[in-house]
Design an enzyme around this catalytic site. Sequence first.
Site, PDB file in Angstrom:
ATOM      1  N   LYS A   1      29.080  32.666  33.965  1.00 55.51           N
ATOM      2  CA  LYS A   1      30.362  32.136  34.427  1.00 55.51           C
ATOM      3  C   LYS A   1      31.133  30.765  33.730  1.00 55.51           C
ATOM      4  O   LYS A   1      32.106  30.522  33.427  1.00 55.51           O
ATOM      5  CB  LYS A   1      30.392  32.381  35.728  1.00 55.51           C
ATOM      6  CG  LYS A   1      30.031  33.856  35.604  1.00 55.51           C
ATOM      7  CD  LYS A   1      30.729  35.199  34.897  1.00 55.51           C
ATOM      8  CE  LYS A   1      29.386  36.263  34.757  1.00 55.51           C
ATOM      9  NZ  LYS A   1      29.840  37.359  33.511  1.00 55.51           N
TER      10      LYS A   1
ATOM     11  N   GLU B   1      36.767  27.909  42.391  1.00 51.71           N
ATOM     12  CA  GLU B   1      37.883  28.192  41.280  1.00 51.71           C
ATOM     13  C   GLU B   1      39.327  28.637  43.131  1.00 51.71           C
ATOM     14  O   GLU B   1      39.190  28.188  44.050  1.00 51.71           O
ATOM     15  CB  GLU B   1      38.140  29.216  40.749  1.00 51.71           C
ATOM     16  CG  GLU B   1      36.559  29.402  40.054  1.00 51.71           C
ATOM     17  CD  GLU B   1      37.191  31.070  38.935  1.00 51.71           C
ATOM     18  OE1 GLU B   1      38.063  31.961  39.785  1.00 51.71           O
ATOM     19  OE2 GLU B   1      37.001  31.138  38.249  1.00 51.71           O
TER      20      GLU B   1
ATOM     21  N   HIS C   1      34.716  46.455  44.346  1.00 50.17           N
ATOM     22  CA  HIS C   1      34.557  46.096  42.912  1.00 50.17           C
ATOM     23  C   HIS C   1      33.949  47.160  42.327  1.00 50.17           C
ATOM     24  O   HIS C   1      33.875  47.308  41.225  1.00 50.17           O
ATOM     25  CB  HIS C   1      33.603  44.394  43.345  1.00 50.17           C
ATOM     26  CG  HIS C   1      33.974  43.578  43.590  1.00 50.17           C
ATOM     27  ND1 HIS C   1      34.531  43.041  43.155  1.00 50.17           N
ATOM     28  CD2 HIS C   1      33.497  42.836  44.815  1.00 50.17           C
ATOM     29  CE1 HIS C   1      35.148  41.454  44.399  1.00 50.17           C
ATOM     30  NE2 HIS C   1      34.353  41.890  44.935  1.00 50.17           N
TER      31      HIS C   1
ATOM     32  N   ARG D   1      30.063  44.846  27.039  1.00 50.58           N
ATOM     33  CA  ARG D   1      29.786  45.979  25.943  1.00 50.58           C
ATOM     34  C   ARG D   1      30.937  47.347  26.008  1.00 50.58           C
ATOM     35  O   ARG D   1      31.993  47.075  25.961  1.00 50.58           O
ATOM     36  CB  ARG D   1      29.448  46.653  27.241  1.00 50.58           C
ATOM     37  CG  ARG D   1      30.011  47.026  29.044  1.00 50.58           C
ATOM     38  CD  ARG D   1      29.737  47.504  30.228  1.00 50.58           C
ATOM     39  NE  ARG D   1      30.553  47.187  31.041  1.00 50.58           N
ATOM     40  CZ  ARG D   1      30.422  46.664  31.697  1.00 50.58           C
ATOM     41  NH1 ARG D   1      30.343  45.680  31.480  1.00 50.58           N
ATOM     42  NH2 ARG D   1      31.743  46.263  33.080  1.00 50.58           N
TER      43      ARG D   1
HETATM   44  C1  MV4 Z   1      38.577  35.945  41.695  1.00 53.02           C
HETATM   45  C2  MV4 Z   1      39.638  35.941  42.485  1.00 53.02           C
HETATM   46  C3  MV4 Z   1      41.150  35.477  42.993  1.00 53.02           C
HETATM   47  N1  MV4 Z   1      41.074  34.072  42.412  1.00 53.02           N
HETATM   48  N2  MV4 Z   1      39.125  34.754  41.337  1.00 53.02           N
HETATM   49  C4  MV4 Z   1      35.938  39.387  42.161  1.00 53.02           C
HETATM   50  C5  MV4 Z   1      34.958  39.907  41.156  1.00 53.02           C
HETATM   51  C6  MV4 Z   1      35.146  38.751  40.188  1.00 53.02           C
HETATM   52  N3  MV4 Z   1      34.581  39.454  38.653  1.00 53.02           N
HETATM   53  C7  MV4 Z   1      35.660  38.191  40.060  1.00 53.02           C
HETATM   54  N4  MV4 Z   1      36.846  38.452  41.138  1.00 53.02           N
HETATM   55  C8  MV4 Z   1      37.876  37.901  41.689  1.00 53.02           C
HETATM   56  N5  MV4 Z   1      37.968  36.761  41.385  1.00 53.02           N
HETATM   57  C9  MV4 Z   1      40.130  34.082  42.254  1.00 53.02           C
HETATM   58  N6  MV4 Z   1      40.318  32.560  41.525  1.00 53.02           N
HETATM   59  C10 MV4 Z   1      39.753  38.102  43.406  1.00 53.02           C
HETATM   60  C11 MV4 Z   1      38.131  38.734  42.557  1.00 53.02           C
HETATM   61  C12 MV4 Z   1      38.828  39.754  43.148  1.00 53.02           C
HETATM   62  C13 MV4 Z   1      39.272  40.713  42.132  1.00 53.02           C
HETATM   63  C14 MV4 Z   1      39.203  40.844  40.904  1.00 53.02           C
HETATM   64  C15 MV4 Z   1      38.964  41.471  39.880  1.00 53.02           C
HETATM   65  C16 MV4 Z   1      38.624  42.868  40.118  1.00 53.02           C
HETATM   66  C17 MV4 Z   1      38.590  43.232  41.844  1.00 53.02           C
HETATM   67  C18 MV4 Z   1      39.304  42.188  42.828  1.00 53.02           C
HETATM   68  C19 MV4 Z   1      38.732  42.153  43.802  1.00 53.02           C
HETATM   69  C20 MV4 Z   1      39.014  41.552  44.800  1.00 53.02           C
HETATM   70  C21 MV4 Z   1      38.653  40.369  44.649  1.00 53.02           C
END
Ligand code: MV4
Length: 508
Positions: free
Chosen positions: A116, A200, A235, A292
């Site tokens: 990442k 972040e 998730h 993918r």
């Molecule tokens: C975040 C966020 C808020 N702020 N980054 C969750 C899994 C990963 N792919 C990244 N994720 C998140 N990153 C920042 N800076 C909130 C999430 C997140 C989230 C993102 C996409 C879909 C569902 C989620 C559920 C909880 C938190």
Amino acid sequence: MFNKILIANRGEIALRVVRACQELGVRSVAVYSDADANAPHVREADEAVRLGPAPSRESYLLGDAIIAAALKSGAEAIHPGYGFLSEREFFARAVRDAGLAFVGPPAEAIAAMGSKTAARQLAIAAGTPVVPGTTTALVDAAEATAVAEQFGYPVLLKAAAGGGGKGMRVVREAGEIATALDSARREAKNAFGDDAVYVEKYIEGPRHVEIQVLGDQHGTMLHLGERECSVQRRHQKMIEEAPSVAVDAELRARMGAAAVAAARAAGYVNAGTCEFLLARDGQFYFLEMNTRIQVEHPVTELVTGIDLVQWQLRIAAGERLPFVQEEISPRGWAIECRITSEDPSNGFLPSTGTISHLHLPSGPGVRWDGGIETGSTVGLHYDPMLAKLIVWAPTREAAVSRMHRALRELVVEGVETSRDFHLRVMEDAEFRAGAIEIQWLERRLPSLLGVAPPHAEVRVAAIAAALLAHRDRGRGRPGAGALRSSSDAPDSVAAWGRAARVEGLRPS
Ligand code: MV4
């Protein structure tokens, strides 16, 4: 085009790839574990090769055995589907080294997006906006505190090897940072064997919007617009749609260009997805790239008219994309519900059993991408997603209404499923207004599951239950056959249970 390919997957996505092969005149080779010897994907493919016992480690994750099966059967390419080996750099490389085409991106692009922090560096270099934060792993809590002061609380600690939310910790004040860093590191080490963590700025209440990209081997890279994936729990996405109510043509063009730039920077080829957070203020931030084909690809297919799996095969075979960006824009609205063998009224506990009865929805605008049939056994070895129900309609309102109608037509007996949960979401005023963000489902779950089903449907179920009970009495065999939901339930209770399930209700 290839003459024959091997499909290194199971369930609905294996069948989806078989269908694309049949339409393109490509012969298909399925692989299977002992649990899947009688599965539809094995029957529908032209050939099938046994891999081993049910556990994935002894079957669908055996890269060398899969490559050997491809070579022995004379396949020229391997389609990895999603999950399993699909995003493993070593597998993409081994397939290529065996002289086979990998129906997916180059191993180098998988590697570039796998870390990442490396993906963030790539995106920044490409001019794609990322969430403010670090692009290298933290050394210690002191560094984390200094960075948090710079960006302001709350911040989010994330695993560099991560994805899927593992090794993530929200930190709201300086006093919590050392403990949070320790636990994020421990979780990351456990999940990925790598305890690297970075920081972040934490974005509150965003939507999860992702952009589909498609690139050929000749330098053309296009985007196919967005998917709205905010309706998720722990998730795991539950419902996806295209387009997003929060994205207009201007924002789509900007997010699309940002996704194309990031994909290009990674040397990407084939179908891929850039995940973004879309903040309440309209700012968007690149999160990561999924290298993918994704579960939710059908909603993009339905609004763009482009068959993504066929194009995956055409691109891997060296064809050129014949489209230009300007001619790709979403038409109408598509929604997908993931039908899982989980019991929503019991904390989404996985449910196992044999599919004793299956009635599939059909009619205008309805698509079923499934991997089950009557007689299929559902165990605990693989993902609980049984199928996807996808609808298309001219407007979002019509698509929600159509999904509700299609869900009511669907009958799955033998295991508990997410169907009734989806019905309640389609009836929900906030969902119907498109007022969703990534925390929406977890906040609304209690009220969604506690809600009384519509009066008219309770009435229909009660009448159906009475008729079924009456029919049973007429036979002189109380609770006979299919009407019985458990061996000791009174006749009327069994009939109510069955009628209620068919109507998407739940016997209390
Ligand atoms: C975040 C966020 C808020 N702020 N980054 C969750 C899994 C990963 N792919 C990244 N994720 C998140 N990153 C920042 N800076 C909130 C999430 C997140 C989230 C993102 C996409 C879909 C569902 C989620 C559920 C909880 C938190």
